[in-house]
Design a protein around this motif. Structure first.
Motif, PDB file in Angstrom:
ATOM      1  N   THR A 122       0.854  -1.188   0.000  1.00 29.77           N
ATOM      2  CA  THR A 122       0.000   0.000   0.000  1.00 29.77           C
ATOM      3  C   THR A 122       0.889   1.236   0.000  1.00 29.77           C
ATOM      4  O   THR A 122       1.889   1.308   0.711  1.00 29.77           O
ATOM      5  CB  THR A 122      -0.923   0.042   1.234  1.00 29.77           C
ATOM      6  N   TRP A 123       0.548   2.164  -0.844  1.00 28.95           N
ATOM      7  CA  TRP A 123       1.316   3.401  -0.960  1.00 28.95           C
ATOM      8  C   TRP A 123       1.102   4.267   0.266  1.00 28.95           C
ATOM      9  O   TRP A 123      -0.022   4.425   0.736  1.00 28.95           O
ATOM     10  CB  TRP A 123       0.886   4.154  -2.208  1.00 28.95           C
ATOM     11  N   GLN A 124       2.168   4.834   0.758  1.00 31.23           N
ATOM     12  CA  GLN A 124       2.116   5.742   1.888  1.00 31.23           C
ATOM     13  C   GLN A 124       2.384   7.170   1.390  1.00 31.23           C
ATOM     14  O   GLN A 124       2.854   7.376   0.272  1.00 31.23           O
ATOM     15  CB  GLN A 124       3.184   5.354   2.925  1.00 31.23           C
ATOM     16  N   TYR A 125       2.102   8.130   2.243  1.00 34.74           N
ATOM     17  CA  TYR A 125       2.275   9.531   1.884  1.00 34.74           C
ATOM     18  C   TYR A 125       3.717   9.831   1.468  1.00 34.74           C
ATOM     19  O   TYR A 125       3.965  10.516   0.486  1.00 34.74           O
ATOM     20  CB  TYR A 125       1.857  10.423   3.059  1.00 34.74           C
ATOM     21  N   TYR A 126       4.672   9.314   2.203  1.00 32.79           N
ATOM     22  CA  TYR A 126       6.070   9.635   1.909  1.00 32.79           C
ATOM     23  C   TYR A 126       6.580   8.943   0.649  1.00 32.79           C
ATOM     24  O   TYR A 126       7.548   9.386   0.052  1.00 32.79           O
ATOM     25  CB  TYR A 126       6.957   9.355   3.124  1.00 32.79           C
ATOM     26  N   ASP A 127       5.928   7.861   0.234  1.00 35.05           N
ATOM     27  CA  ASP A 127       6.228   7.287  -1.080  1.00 35.05           C
ATOM     28  C   ASP A 127       5.869   8.293  -2.168  1.00 35.05           C
ATOM     29  O   ASP A 127       6.597   8.464  -3.140  1.00 35.05           O
ATOM     30  CB  ASP A 127       5.440   5.996  -1.307  1.00 35.05           C
ATOM     31  N   LEU A 128       4.729   8.945  -1.993  1.00 31.89           N
ATOM     32  CA  LEU A 128       4.297   9.948  -2.966  1.00 31.89           C
ATOM     33  C   LEU A 128       5.193  11.186  -2.936  1.00 31.89           C
ATOM     34  O   LEU A 128       5.441  11.790  -3.978  1.00 31.89           O
ATOM     35  CB  LEU A 128       2.837  10.334  -2.713  1.00 31.89           C
ATOM     36  N   VAL A 129       5.698  11.544  -1.757  1.00 26.15           N
ATOM     37  CA  VAL A 129       6.628  12.674  -1.666  1.00 26.15           C
ATOM     38  C   VAL A 129       7.902  12.361  -2.444  1.00 26.15           C
ATOM     39  O   VAL A 129       8.376  13.183  -3.241  1.00 26.15           O
ATOM     40  CB  VAL A 129       6.944  13.014  -0.190  1.00 26.15           C
ATOM     41  N   LEU A 130       8.449  11.162  -2.241  1.00 27.82           N
ATOM     42  CA  LEU A 130       9.651  10.776  -2.969  1.00 27.82           C
ATOM     43  C   LEU A 130       9.399  10.705  -4.470  1.00 27.82           C
ATOM     44  O   LEU A 130      10.239  11.131  -5.272  1.00 27.82           O
ATOM     45  CB  LEU A 130      10.171   9.436  -2.455  1.00 27.82           C
ATOM     46  N   ALA A 131       8.245  10.185  -4.862  1.00 26.56           N
ATOM     47  CA  ALA A 131       7.905  10.123  -6.286  1.00 26.56           C
ATOM     48  C   ALA A 131       7.738  11.525  -6.869  1.00 26.56           C
ATOM     49  O   ALA A 131       8.133  11.783  -8.012  1.00 26.56           O
ATOM     50  CB  ALA A 131       6.626   9.309  -6.488  1.00 26.56           C
ATOM     51  N   GLY A 132       7.169  12.443  -6.087  1.00 26.20           N
ATOM     52  CA  GLY A 132       7.015  13.823  -6.553  1.00 26.20           C
ATOM     53  C   GLY A 132       8.342  14.524  -6.749  1.00 26.20           C
ATOM     54  O   GLY A 132       8.532  15.263  -7.720  1.00 26.20           O
ATOM     55  N   ILE A 133       9.278  14.286  -5.838  1.00 25.89           N
ATOM     56  CA  ILE A 133      10.614  14.878  -5.974  1.00 25.89           C
ATOM     57  C   ILE A 133      11.296  14.325  -7.211  1.00 25.89           C
ATOM     58  O   ILE A 133      11.818  15.078  -8.048  1.00 25.89           O
ATOM     59  CB  ILE A 133      11.449  14.618  -4.707  1.00 25.89           C
ATOM     60  N   PHE A 134      11.307  13.013  -7.341  1.00 26.17           N
ATOM     61  CA  PHE A 134      11.944  12.374  -8.492  1.00 26.17           C
ATOM     62  C   PHE A 134      11.272  12.796  -9.801  1.00 26.17           C
ATOM     63  O   PHE A 134      11.946  13.137 -10.778  1.00 26.17           O
ATOM     64  CB  PHE A 134      11.893  10.853  -8.341  1.00 26.17           C
ATOM     65  N   GLY A 135       9.946  12.803  -9.811  1.00 25.80           N
ATOM     66  CA  GLY A 135       9.210  13.156 -11.025  1.00 25.80           C
ATOM     67  C   GLY A 135       9.444  14.577 -11.468  1.00 25.80           C
ATOM     68  O   GLY A 135       9.582  14.852 -12.670  1.00 25.80           O
ATOM     69  N   SER A 136       9.526  15.501 -10.521  1.00 27.17           N
ATOM     70  CA  SER A 136       9.749  16.890 -10.913  1.00 27.17           C
ATOM     71  C   SER A 136      11.161  17.092 -11.463  1.00 27.17           C
ATOM     72  O   SER A 136      11.358  17.857 -12.405  1.00 27.17           O
ATOM     73  CB  SER A 136       9.481  17.835  -9.739  1.00 27.17           C
ATOM     74  N   LEU A 137      12.141  16.395 -10.904  1.00 28.73           N
ATOM     75  CA  LEU A 137      13.498  16.522 -11.429  1.00 28.73           C
ATOM     76  C   LEU A 137      13.624  15.898 -12.820  1.00 28.73           C
ATOM     77  O   LEU A 137      14.271  16.464 -13.709  1.00 28.73           O
ATOM     78  CB  LEU A 137      14.503  15.900 -10.466  1.00 28.73           C
ATOM     79  N   VAL A 138      12.987  14.760 -13.017  1.00 31.22           N
ATOM     80  CA  VAL A 138      12.994  14.133 -14.339  1.00 31.22           C
ATOM     81  C   VAL A 138      12.278  15.020 -15.345  1.00 31.22           C
ATOM     82  O   VAL A 138      12.730  15.194 -16.485  1.00 31.22           O
ATOM     83  CB  VAL A 138      12.366  12.726 -14.286  1.00 31.22           C
ATOM     84  N   ALA A 139      11.168  15.619 -14.924  1.00 31.42           N
ATOM     85  CA  ALA A 139      10.445  16.525 -15.814  1.00 31.42           C
ATOM     86  C   ALA A 139      11.310  17.719 -16.193  1.00 31.42           C
ATOM     87  O   ALA A 139      11.287  18.169 -17.349  1.00 31.42           O
ATOM     88  CB  ALA A 139       9.148  16.992 -15.146  1.00 31.42           C
TER      89      ALA A 139
END
Length: 72
Positions: free
Chosen positions: A4-21
């Motif tokens: 199950t996805w947790q809030y901090y998984d989404l935080v890490l994905a958001g950081i990674f996704g914005s840098l890749v973008a």
């Protein structure tokens, strides 16, 4: 039972996704790569700040004053 996805998984994905973008925008548009990466890094910083200060990893501010036994 799956993961199950947790809030901090989404935080890490958001950081990674914005840098890749930022890298992708810098490579495939007319925007300079350094400008794109710096701009999208600001988004990553906002996501990180939300994870630390708005929805921090403690239940109450008093939890920050407890001693950590593992370090003593």
């Amino acid at each position: 039972m799956g993961y199950t996805w947790q809030y901090y998984d989404l935080v890490l994905a958001g950081i990674f996704g914005s840098l890749v973008a930022g890298v992708l925008v810098g490579q495939f548009t007319a925007i300079a790569p350094t400008t794109a990466i710096v701009g999208f890094s600001a988004i990553a910083a906002v996501v990180m700040a939300h994870g630390l200060f708005v929805n921090g990893p403690v239940d109450q501010p008093a939890d920050l004053t407890k001693e950590v036994e593992a370090l003593n």
